[in-house]
Design an enzyme around this catalytic site. Structure first.
Site, PDB file in Angstrom:
ATOM      1  N   GLY A  69      32.245 -25.025  -4.737  1.00 55.97           N
ATOM      2  CA  GLY A  69      32.803 -23.704  -4.486  1.00 55.97           C
ATOM      3  C   GLY A  69      32.034 -23.040  -3.360  1.00 55.97           C
ATOM      4  CD  GLN A  74      27.891 -19.557  -1.336  1.00 56.86           C
ATOM      5  OE1 GLN A  74      28.971 -19.695  -1.906  1.00 56.86           O
ATOM      6  NE2 GLN A  74      26.859 -20.353  -1.547  1.00 56.86           N
ATOM      7  CB  CYS A 120      23.462 -21.706  -5.239  1.00 59.78           C
ATOM      8  SG  CYS A 120      24.318 -20.544  -4.155  1.00 59.78           S
ATOM      9  CG  LEU A 121      26.746 -25.287  -1.195  1.00 59.95           C
ATOM     10  CD1 LEU A 121      28.071 -25.168  -0.455  1.00 59.95           C
ATOM     11  CD2 LEU A 121      26.135 -26.659  -1.008  1.00 59.95           C
ATOM     12  CG  HIS A 162      27.859 -20.033  -8.856  1.00 61.50           C
ATOM     13  ND1 HIS A 162      26.571 -20.448  -9.113  1.00 61.50           N
ATOM     14  CD2 HIS A 162      27.949 -19.995  -7.495  1.00 61.50           C
ATOM     15  CE1 HIS A 162      25.916 -20.631  -7.977  1.00 61.50           C
ATOM     16  NE2 HIS A 162      26.734 -20.368  -6.974  1.00 61.50           N
ATOM     17  CD  GLU A 163      31.346 -20.201  -5.615  1.00 59.69           C
ATOM     18  OE1 GLU A 163      31.082 -19.390  -4.697  1.00 59.69           O
ATOM     19  OE2 GLU A 163      30.704 -21.261  -5.779  1.00 59.69           O
ATOM     20  CG  HIS A 166      28.005 -16.433  -4.323  1.00 59.21           C
ATOM     21  ND1 HIS A 166      26.751 -16.219  -3.794  1.00 59.21           N
ATOM     22  CD2 HIS A 166      28.025 -17.744  -4.695  1.00 59.21           C
ATOM     23  CE1 HIS A 166      26.047 -17.337  -3.849  1.00 59.21           C
ATOM     24  NE2 HIS A 166      26.792 -18.277  -4.390  1.00 59.21           N
TER      25      HIS A 166
END
Length: 208
Positions: A69, A74, A120-121, A162-163, A166
Protein backbone atom coordinates in the site's frame (compact mmCIF):
# COMPACT_ATOMS: atom_id res chain seq x y z
CA UNK A 1 -15.07 -16.83 -3.07
CA UNK A 2 -13.52 -14.75 -5.91
CA UNK A 3 -9.73 -14.62 -5.86
CA UNK A 4 -9.48 -10.89 -6.68
CA UNK A 5 -11.42 -7.82 -5.58
CA UNK A 6 -10.83 -4.55 -7.44
CA UNK A 7 -12.19 -1.37 -5.86
CA UNK A 8 -14.04 -3.59 -3.40
CA UNK A 9 -15.83 -5.60 -6.10
CA UNK A 10 -15.16 -9.21 -7.17
CA UNK A 11 -13.36 -9.58 -10.49
CA UNK A 12 -13.12 -12.73 -12.62
CA UNK A 13 -9.50 -12.14 -13.66
CA UNK A 14 -6.83 -9.50 -13.19
CA UNK A 15 -3.22 -9.01 -14.35
CA UNK A 16 -0.25 -9.46 -11.98
CA UNK A 17 0.11 -5.66 -11.71
CA UNK A 18 -2.58 -2.99 -11.80
CA UNK A 19 -2.81 -1.49 -15.33
CA UNK A 20 -2.32 1.99 -13.84
CA UNK A 21 1.31 1.14 -13.10
CA UNK A 22 2.16 0.85 -16.81
CA UNK A 23 1.22 4.51 -17.28
CA UNK A 24 2.95 5.79 -14.15
CA UNK A 25 6.37 7.07 -13.20
CA UNK A 26 8.36 6.25 -10.09
CA UNK A 27 8.44 8.94 -7.39
CA UNK A 28 10.70 9.23 -4.35
CA UNK A 29 9.26 7.70 -1.19
CA UNK A 30 9.33 10.07 1.79
CA UNK A 31 10.77 8.82 5.09
CA UNK A 32 9.88 9.29 8.74
CA UNK A 33 10.87 12.73 9.99
CA UNK A 34 9.74 14.55 6.85
CA UNK A 35 7.00 17.01 7.73
CA UNK A 36 4.52 15.83 5.10
CA UNK A 37 4.22 12.47 6.87
CA UNK A 38 3.41 14.00 10.24
CA UNK A 39 0.51 16.34 9.51
CA UNK A 40 -3.07 15.52 8.44
CA UNK A 41 -3.58 15.51 4.69
CA UNK A 42 -6.13 17.73 2.99
CA UNK A 43 -9.18 16.44 1.14
CA UNK A 44 -8.98 15.91 -2.59
CA UNK A 45 -11.38 18.43 -4.17
CA UNK A 46 -10.41 18.22 -7.84
CA UNK A 47 -11.06 15.10 -9.89
CA UNK A 48 -9.63 14.71 -13.35
CA UNK A 49 -6.51 13.84 -15.35
CA UNK A 50 -4.05 15.13 -12.74
CA UNK A 51 -5.54 12.91 -10.02
CA UNK A 52 -5.59 9.91 -12.35
CA UNK A 53 -1.92 10.51 -13.25
CA UNK A 54 -0.99 10.69 -9.56
CA UNK A 55 -2.71 7.36 -8.94
CA UNK A 56 -0.77 5.86 -11.86
CA UNK A 57 2.49 7.11 -10.36
CA UNK A 58 1.58 5.80 -6.92
CA UNK A 59 0.86 2.30 -8.22
CA UNK A 60 4.15 2.24 -10.11
CA UNK A 61 6.08 3.52 -7.10
CA UNK A 62 4.41 0.99 -4.79
CA UNK A 63 5.33 -1.93 -7.04
CA UNK A 64 8.92 -0.80 -7.58
CA UNK A 65 9.32 -0.41 -3.80
CA UNK A 66 7.65 -3.80 -3.25
CA UNK A 67 4.92 -2.39 -1.05
CA UNK A 68 1.37 -3.54 -0.31
CA UNK A 69 0.00 0.00 0.00
CA UNK A 70 1.09 3.60 -0.50
CA UNK A 71 -0.40 6.92 0.60
CA UNK A 72 -0.02 10.21 -1.28
CA UNK A 73 2.07 11.80 1.47
CA UNK A 74 4.55 8.95 1.00
CA UNK A 75 5.33 10.49 -2.39
CA UNK A 76 5.40 13.99 -0.92
CA UNK A 77 1.83 15.19 -1.52
CA UNK A 78 -0.41 15.96 1.45
CA UNK A 79 -3.61 14.59 -0.10
CA UNK A 80 -6.10 12.11 1.35
CA UNK A 81 -5.48 9.28 -1.10
CA UNK A 82 -3.92 5.83 -1.06
CA UNK A 83 -3.46 2.85 -3.36
CA UNK A 84 -3.12 -0.82 -2.45
CA UNK A 85 -2.46 -4.30 -3.82
CA UNK A 86 -2.69 -6.56 -0.81
CA UNK A 87 -3.84 -10.09 0.06
CA UNK A 88 -6.02 -10.94 3.02
CA UNK A 89 -5.46 -13.89 5.34
CA UNK A 90 -7.42 -16.17 2.99
CA UNK A 91 -5.16 -15.38 0.05
CA UNK A 92 -7.74 -13.19 -1.70
CA UNK A 93 -6.07 -10.28 -3.50
CA UNK A 94 -7.41 -6.74 -3.09
CA UNK A 95 -6.42 -3.97 -5.51
CA UNK A 96 -7.53 -0.38 -5.77
CA UNK A 97 -7.35 3.24 -4.69
CA UNK A 98 -9.39 5.30 -2.23
CA UNK A 99 -9.80 9.07 -2.29
CA UNK A 100 -10.66 10.90 0.97
CA UNK A 101 -10.78 7.66 3.00
CA UNK A 102 -12.51 7.47 6.38
CA UNK A 103 -12.13 4.39 8.58
CA UNK A 104 -15.36 3.30 10.28
CA UNK A 105 -15.26 3.01 14.06
CA UNK A 106 -16.16 -0.60 14.88
CA UNK A 107 -17.96 -1.67 18.05
CA UNK A 108 -15.69 -3.69 20.37
CA UNK A 109 -17.99 -6.70 20.01
CA UNK A 110 -17.51 -6.64 16.22
CA UNK A 111 -13.72 -6.85 16.25
CA UNK A 112 -10.68 -8.45 17.86
CA UNK A 113 -7.16 -7.09 17.99
CA UNK A 114 -4.31 -8.85 16.21
CA UNK A 115 -0.82 -8.00 17.46
CA UNK A 116 1.27 -8.73 14.36
CA UNK A 117 4.33 -7.45 12.54
CA UNK A 118 3.99 -4.24 10.57
CA UNK A 119 6.41 -2.33 8.41
CA UNK A 120 6.33 0.79 6.26
CA UNK A 121 8.09 2.00 3.13
CA UNK A 122 8.65 5.28 4.97
CA UNK A 123 10.41 3.45 7.82
CA UNK A 124 12.63 1.19 5.69
CA UNK A 125 14.01 -1.97 7.22
CA UNK A 126 11.98 -1.87 10.46
CA UNK A 127 9.18 -4.28 11.41
CA UNK A 128 7.40 -4.07 14.76
CA UNK A 129 4.33 -5.71 16.29
CA UNK A 130 1.35 -3.34 16.18
CA UNK A 131 -2.14 -4.19 17.51
CA UNK A 132 -4.83 -3.63 14.86
CA UNK A 133 -8.46 -4.77 14.56
CA UNK A 134 -8.93 -7.89 12.42
CA UNK A 135 -11.61 -6.11 10.38
CA UNK A 136 -11.72 -2.70 8.69
CA UNK A 137 -14.31 -0.76 6.70
CA UNK A 138 -13.15 2.29 4.75
CA UNK A 139 -15.47 4.71 2.95
CA UNK A 140 -14.40 7.27 0.38
CA UNK A 141 -14.49 8.04 -3.32
CA UNK A 142 -12.90 6.73 -6.47
CA UNK A 143 -10.87 8.88 -8.91
CA UNK A 144 -14.09 9.96 -10.64
CA UNK A 145 -15.75 11.06 -7.40
CA UNK A 146 -18.12 8.08 -7.10
CA UNK A 147 -18.82 6.73 -3.58
CA UNK A 148 -16.69 3.75 -2.58
CA UNK A 149 -16.76 1.27 0.30
CA UNK A 150 -13.99 -1.26 0.88
CA UNK A 151 -13.98 -3.93 3.58
CA UNK A 152 -11.06 -6.05 4.69
CA UNK A 153 -10.15 -8.70 7.22
CA UNK A 154 -6.84 -9.85 8.68
CA UNK A 155 -3.77 -8.67 6.79
CA UNK A 156 -5.81 -6.52 4.38
CA UNK A 157 -7.63 -4.88 7.30
CA UNK A 158 -4.21 -3.98 8.69
CA UNK A 159 -3.28 -2.44 5.34
CA UNK A 160 -6.46 -0.33 5.22
CA UNK A 161 -5.93 0.92 8.78
CA UNK A 162 -2.22 1.59 8.16
CA UNK A 163 -2.83 3.65 5.02
CA UNK A 164 -5.71 5.58 6.59
CA UNK A 165 -3.37 6.42 9.46
CA UNK A 166 -0.98 7.89 6.87
CA UNK A 167 -3.55 10.32 5.45
CA UNK A 168 -4.40 11.35 9.02
CA UNK A 169 -0.76 12.33 9.54
CA UNK A 170 0.36 9.28 11.53
CA UNK A 171 2.98 6.60 10.93
CA UNK A 172 2.80 3.25 12.68
CA UNK A 173 5.63 4.34 15.00
CA UNK A 174 3.07 6.63 16.68
CA UNK A 175 1.31 3.50 17.97
CA UNK A 176 4.44 2.16 19.68
CA UNK A 177 5.91 2.78 23.11
CA UNK A 178 8.91 5.10 23.34
CA UNK A 179 11.24 2.11 23.66
CA UNK A 180 9.68 0.28 20.70
CA UNK A 181 9.83 3.42 18.58
CA UNK A 182 13.53 3.83 19.37
CA UNK A 183 14.13 0.20 18.36
CA UNK A 184 12.31 0.68 15.06
CA UNK A 185 14.25 3.86 14.27
CA UNK A 186 17.50 2.08 15.08
CA UNK A 187 16.55 -0.70 12.65
CA UNK A 188 15.67 1.77 9.89
CA UNK A 189 18.47 4.26 10.39
CA UNK A 190 15.85 7.01 10.74
CA UNK A 191 16.05 10.04 13.08
CA UNK A 192 17.46 8.84 16.37
CA UNK A 193 18.44 5.47 14.88
CA UNK A 194 21.63 3.77 13.90
CA UNK A 195 22.20 1.72 10.75
CA UNK A 196 19.62 0.10 8.51
CA UNK A 197 18.33 -3.27 9.59
CA UNK A 198 17.53 -6.21 7.36
CA UNK A 199 14.07 -6.10 5.81
CA UNK A 200 11.51 -8.02 7.84
CA UNK A 201 8.44 -10.08 6.88
CA UNK A 202 5.74 -8.62 4.61
CA UNK A 203 3.70 -5.85 6.15
CA UNK A 204 1.40 -3.08 4.88
CA UNK A 205 3.43 -0.24 3.46
CA UNK A 206 6.55 -2.38 3.65
CA UNK A 207 8.11 -5.16 1.62
CA UNK A 208 5.89 -7.82 0.16
Amino acid sequence: MPSVFVQGRPTASYPPFAPEARRGSVRRVTEVGEEVLHRPCRDVTEFGPDLAALIDDMFRTMYVAEGAGLAANQVGLGLRLFVYDCPDDEGVRHVGHIVNPVLDALAPAARRLLDEGEGCLSVPGAVMAVPRPDRAVVRGLDKDGAPLLVEGTGYFARCLAHETDHVNGHVYLDRLSARERKTALRQSGGPGGGGRGRPGPPAPGGAR
